[in-house]
Design an enzyme around this catalytic site. Structure first.
Site, PDB file in Angstrom:
ATOM      1  N   ALA A   1      30.253-179.729 -26.367  1.00 13.15           N
ATOM      2  CA  ALA A   1      30.735-181.020 -25.852  1.00 13.15           C
ATOM      3  C   ALA A   1      29.762-181.493 -24.777  1.00 13.15           C
ATOM      4  CB  ALA A   1      32.151-180.866 -25.292  1.00 13.15           C
ATOM      5  N   VAL A   2      28.519-181.735 -25.220  1.00 12.73           N
ATOM      6  CA  VAL A   2      27.465-182.093 -24.259  1.00 12.73           C
ATOM      7  C   VAL A   2      27.236-183.602 -24.189  1.00 12.73           C
ATOM      8  CG1 VAL A   2      26.278-179.860 -24.402  1.00 12.73           C
ATOM      9  CG2 VAL A   2      25.640-181.700 -25.975  1.00 12.73           C
TER      10      VAL A   2
ATOM     11  N   HIS B   1      60.827-195.126  -3.304  1.00 14.86           N
ATOM     12  CA  HIS B   1      60.993-193.760  -2.805  1.00 14.86           C
ATOM     13  C   HIS B   1      62.120-193.071  -3.560  1.00 14.86           C
ATOM     14  CE1 HIS B   1      61.213-190.382  -0.082  1.00 14.86           C
ATOM     15  NE2 HIS B   1      62.518-190.562  -0.004  1.00 14.86           N
TER      16      HIS B   1
HETATM   17  P1  AMP Z   1      29.915-185.545 -20.820  1.00  8.97           P
HETATM   18  O1  AMP Z   1      28.655-186.347 -21.022  1.00  8.97           O
HETATM   19  O2  AMP Z   1      30.812-186.039 -19.729  1.00  8.97           O
HETATM   20  O3  AMP Z   1      30.668-185.336 -22.108  1.00  8.97           O
HETATM   21  O4  AMP Z   1      29.454-184.101 -20.342  1.00  8.97           O
HETATM   22  C1  AMP Z   1      28.575-183.279 -21.057  1.00  8.97           C
HETATM   23  C2  AMP Z   1      28.071-182.185 -20.126  1.00  8.97           C
HETATM   24  O5  AMP Z   1      27.324-181.222 -20.884  1.00  8.97           O
HETATM   25  C3  AMP Z   1      27.136-182.685 -19.034  1.00  8.97           C
HETATM   26  O6  AMP Z   1      27.702-182.383 -17.785  1.00  8.97           O
HETATM   27  C4  AMP Z   1      25.827-181.916 -19.278  1.00  8.97           C
HETATM   28  O7  AMP Z   1      25.223-181.513 -18.068  1.00  8.97           O
HETATM   29  C5  AMP Z   1      26.295-180.676 -20.056  1.00  8.97           C
HETATM   30  N1  AMP Z   1      25.236-180.050 -20.887  1.00  8.97           N
HETATM   31  C6  AMP Z   1      24.309-180.679 -21.654  1.00  8.97           C
HETATM   32  N2  AMP Z   1      23.488-179.773 -22.296  1.00  8.97           N
HETATM   33  C7  AMP Z   1      23.899-178.529 -21.903  1.00  8.97           C
HETATM   34  C8  AMP Z   1      23.494-177.177 -22.214  1.00  8.97           C
HETATM   35  N3  AMP Z   1      22.474-176.889 -23.055  1.00  8.97           N
HETATM   36  N4  AMP Z   1      24.169-176.138 -21.617  1.00  8.97           N
HETATM   37  C9  AMP Z   1      25.211-176.392 -20.779  1.00  8.97           C
HETATM   38  N5  AMP Z   1      25.635-177.641 -20.462  1.00  8.97           N
HETATM   39  C10 AMP Z   1      25.025-178.703 -21.009  1.00  8.97           C
END
Ligand code: AMP
Ligand code: FAD
Length: 474
Positions: free
Chosen positions: A276-277, A451
């Site tokens: 979920a990156v 309240h």
């Molecule tokens: P979002 O864009 O809110 O869905 O968050 C995705 C998160 O994934 C971000 O905070 C990135 O820093 C994190 N992220 C991206 N690539 C990696 C990776 N290879 N390993 C760990 N975290 C990652």
């Protein structure tokens, strides 16, 4: 039926279907083209949000919360339940039924508003023609005076951890697990990783979240993120910060992970891995080469402040363009574009789009964080109030977190409101209304709040900006 429309919308997610309904309400002859195939193999309107996003995730968050409360909240009320079990078929089936109800509901709304739906992949051709390719490969072309591109987004795939739908999954996969995994790895501590990680943690999975950035939830206000992290860890989520996934290998129904942090490389084995990156704009196959519609360096459709692409009669909205990737942001853009097309005064204020994370505690905010204001050199003052001093929150046994109000140091105008605690997904609406009307902290402080309610935390936080909170020391 003529194939010439006033408006064709490509994409029936919360941006596109809302644009189509509003255009039709305004008397425009409207079509909406969408290619999403539901779990039953048929066309499912509603896009990511209704099929594999907002709605199903909230269904599973609510079901898993009921289960978690049995052991973590009800004992404090003197209620005990023995041998509680989760029937996974009912757990997932309830979610599927909700999805079907809402995706089907869009079809009924289209009928009621006389929006013509088309099932297939839409491609914008020069001259505002749209070629639709059906699942069977059949092609037809329709045309319109205006085309609204609302093709949404898809999950970002890591090249070294490709989705296989079984062991390495995306959001859709994480909403359709039929058995609680013993060990779930989550890459990315963003909104989606935290929400879906929470679901499976509540059902008993050992959840480890790896986040590459050194700070937890850096999009949120730091005070809110601090409370949230502490609470998530209390619930059993393992959160590793500054931990970047570099390798994921599926071996015998397990996933062997390698991640790097400041101490070097580490190994971790999980049964499933949710990646979920983040999400990226989805425009594959959307545009013929000669349309003149431009994409930016992140692949998003370039638009101006009126969501116009610069090509006559071509607009774009939702996750496919700049701004927060949130359903309600896309929907408001959809309404505004339909109104602009109809010659009316549309309105979208990206500055007051509320963010909500539906974890426990919930997290919600609107406007600027303290860090953003500091970086911009804007003088501010702060008021805050803890739910621990709110009677209703204590009665609910959910007295966690706080409301923080940030106002301009000189004008008192509201600049940001940040919440972590019970029911804040609903409480944030008051802050958005106040900010949209350019209200001040004093405005919030002078409004009568019922309240005992959770909303008293907003009132007291606003009073505390001026050091006159009643139920805490100032
Ligand atoms: P979002 O864009 O809110 O869905 O968050 C995705 C998160 O994934 C971000 O905070 C990135 O820093 C994190 N992220 C991206 N690539 C990696 C990776 N290879 N390993 C760990 N975290 C990652
Ligand atoms: P989408 O919803 O992605 O819809 C685009 C549609 O267009 C899709 O049906 C797609 O198949 C179709 N399409 C694309 N290209 C074509 C083409 N060429 N021809 C025909 N059809 C095409 N947001 C919130 O605000 N609140 C939440 O609680 C929330 N929870 C989420 C939880 C998860 C797990 C995920 C993944 C997302 C969540 N989001 C949430 C984000 C939200 O889902 C998106 O912001 C929203 O769906 C974007 O709407 P959209 O209409 O721009 O695009």
């Amino acid at each position: 039926m003529s194939d010439k429309f006033d408006v064709i919308v490509i994409g029936a997610g919360p941006a596109g279907y809302v644009a189509a309904i509003r255009a039709a309400q305004l008397g425009l002859k409207t079509a909406c083209v969408d290619a999403f195939v539901g779990k039953d193999g048929k066309q499912a309107l509603g896009g990511t949000c209704l099929n594999v996003g907002c709605i199903p995730s909230k269904a599973l968050l609510d079901s898993s919360k009921q289960y978690f409360n049995l052991s973590h909240n009800l004992p404090a009320h003197g209620i005990s339940v023995e041998n509680a079990k989760v029937d996974m078929a009912t757990f997932i089936g309830r979610k599927d039924k909700i999805v079907k109800q809402f995706t089907g509901g869009i079809g009924q709304l289209f009928k009621a508003n006389k929006v013509t739906p088309f099932f297939g992949k839409g491609k914008l051709l020069k001259g505002n023609n749209v070629e639709i390719t059906g699942n069977d490969g059949s092609k037809q072309t329709i045309s319109a005076t205006n085309v609204i591109l609302a093709s949404g987004s898809v999950p970002i795939e890591l090249p070294f951890a490709k989705f296989d739908g079984k062991n390495i999954i995306d959001n859709a996969g994480a909403l359709d697990i039929n058995e609680v995994p013993k060990r779930l790895g989550v890459i990315g501590a963003g909104v989606i990783g935290l929400e879906l990680g929470s679901v499976w943690n509540r059902l008993g999975a050992e959840v480890t979240i790896l986040e590459a950035l050194p700070d937890f939830l850096s999009v949120a206000d730091a005070d809110v993120a601090k409370v949230a992290k502490k609470e998530f860890e209390k619930q059993g989520l393992t959160i590793k910060l500054g931990a970047k996934l570099t390798k994921a290998e599926v071996k015998k129904n397990e996933v062997a992970l390698t991640y790097e942090d400041k101490d070097g490389a580490h190994e971790l084995t999980v049964d499933k891995l949710l990646v979920a990156v983040g999400r990226r704009a989805y425009t594959e196959g959307l545009l013929a080469d000669d349309t003149g519609v431009k994409l930016d360096e992140r692949g998003r459709i370039v638009v101006d402040e009126h969501n116009h692409t610069g090509v006559d009669g071509v607009w774009a909205i939702g996750d496919a363009v700049r701004g927060p990737m949130l359903a309600h942001k896309g929907s408001e853009e959809g309404v505004a574009v339909a109104e602009w097309i109809a010659g009316k005064a549309g309105h979208v204020n990206l500055e007051t789009v509320p963010w909500v994370i539906y974890t426990e505690p919930e997290i919600a905010w609107a406007g600027k964080t303290e860090k953003e204001l500091k970086d911009a050199g804007i003088p501010y003052k702060i008021g805050s109030f803890p739910f621990a001093a709110i009677g209703r929150a204590v009665a609910m046994n959910e007295a966690i977190g706080q409301v923080k109000v940030i106002a301009h140091a000189e004008t008192d105008r509201l600049l940001g409101v940040h919440m972590v605690g019970p029911g804040v997904s609903e409480l944030i609406a008051e802050a958005v209304v106040a900010m949209e009307f350019k209200g001040s902290a004093e405005d919030l402080a002078r409004i009568v709040h019922a309240h005992p309610t959770l909303s008293e935390a907003v009132h007291e936080a606003a009073l505390s900006v001026d050091k006159r909170a009643i139920h805490k020391g100032n």
